[in-house]
Motif scaffolding. Structure first.
Motif, PDB file in Angstrom:
ATOM      1  N   ILE A   8      40.393  14.541 -13.121  1.00  0.00           N
ATOM      2  CA  ILE A   8      40.819  15.917 -12.842  1.00  0.00           C
ATOM      3  C   ILE A   8      39.927  16.546 -11.779  1.00  0.00           C
ATOM      4  CG2 ILE A   8      40.996  18.231 -13.850  1.00  0.00           C
ATOM      5  CD1 ILE A   8      41.837  16.774 -16.490  1.00  0.00           C
ATOM      6  N   GLU A   9      38.618  16.354 -11.897  1.00  0.00           N
ATOM      7  CA  GLU A   9      37.679  16.914 -10.920  1.00  0.00           C
ATOM      8  C   GLU A   9      37.905  16.336  -9.528  1.00  0.00           C
ATOM      9  OE1 GLU A   9      33.792  16.236 -12.538  1.00  0.00           O
ATOM     10  OE2 GLU A   9      34.085  17.727 -14.124  1.00  0.00           O
ATOM     11  N   LYS A  10      38.145  15.030  -9.442  1.00  0.00           N
ATOM     12  CA  LYS A  10      38.373  14.400  -8.134  1.00  0.00           C
ATOM     13  C   LYS A  10      39.653  14.910  -7.493  1.00  0.00           C
ATOM     14  CE  LYS A  10      35.657  10.251  -8.474  1.00  0.00           C
ATOM     15  NZ  LYS A  10      34.967  10.038  -7.230  1.00  0.00           N
ATOM     16  N   LEU A  15      42.484  18.031  -3.524  1.00  0.00           N
ATOM     17  CA  LEU A  15      43.623  18.926  -3.340  1.00  0.00           C
ATOM     18  C   LEU A  15      43.207  20.322  -3.779  1.00  0.00           C
ATOM     19  CD1 LEU A  15      46.353  16.592  -4.886  1.00  0.00           C
ATOM     20  CD2 LEU A  15      45.772  16.832  -2.469  1.00  0.00           C
ATOM     21  N   THR A  16      42.509  21.007  -2.905  1.00  0.00           N
ATOM     22  CA  THR A  16      41.882  22.288  -3.259  1.00  0.00           C
ATOM     23  C   THR A  16      42.893  23.383  -3.605  1.00  0.00           C
ATOM     24  OG1 THR A  16      41.767  22.855  -0.916  1.00  0.00           O
ATOM     25  CG2 THR A  16      39.823  21.824  -1.900  1.00  0.00           C
ATOM     26  N   ALA A  26      48.835  17.299 -14.265  1.00  0.00           N
ATOM     27  CA  ALA A  26      49.217  16.122 -13.468  1.00  0.00           C
ATOM     28  C   ALA A  26      48.610  14.847 -14.038  1.00  0.00           C
ATOM     29  CB  ALA A  26      48.791  16.311 -12.018  1.00  0.00           C
ATOM     30  N   VAL A  27      47.307  14.865 -14.307  1.00  0.00           N
ATOM     31  CA  VAL A  27      46.630  13.674 -14.848  1.00  0.00           C
ATOM     32  C   VAL A  27      47.180  13.357 -16.231  1.00  0.00           C
ATOM     33  CG1 VAL A  27      44.416  12.773 -15.667  1.00  0.00           C
ATOM     34  CG2 VAL A  27      44.539  13.968 -13.480  1.00  0.00           C
TER      35      VAL A  27
END
Length: 82
Positions: A8-10, A15-16, A26-27
């Motif tokens: 999620i962090e990546k 995708l800011t 999404a994940v």
């Protein structure tokens, strides 16, 4: 180690424009889809990563069987690990 939180962090860093909640959804959706397909014993292939499928195994010396996930890495991943 890659965790759901790390993914999620990546995604948020790359995708800011996505909110943390959108990245989480999404994940979660992708992982849920993979889980559902494997539970139906369908094969999953992710190009550039590998494929996953369910294989039936037997306990040693017994008639009982169990399912296990089989993962085969793509050539791209194998080459990057050398």
């Amino acid at each position: 180690m890659a965790t759901k939180k790390t993914l999620i962090e990546k995604i948020r860093n790359k995708l800011t424009y996505l909110s943390e909640e959108d990245a989480y959804i999404a994940v979660g959706s992708v992982l849920e889809y993979i889980k559902d397909e494997l539970s139906k014993k369908n094969r999953i292939e992710i190009r550039g990563l590998g494929s996953m499928s369910i294989r039936e195994k037997r306990y040693t010396g017994q008639e009982r069987k169990y399912n296990t996930i089989y993962f085969r890495m793509s050539k791209n991943v194998q080459d990057s690990l050398k």
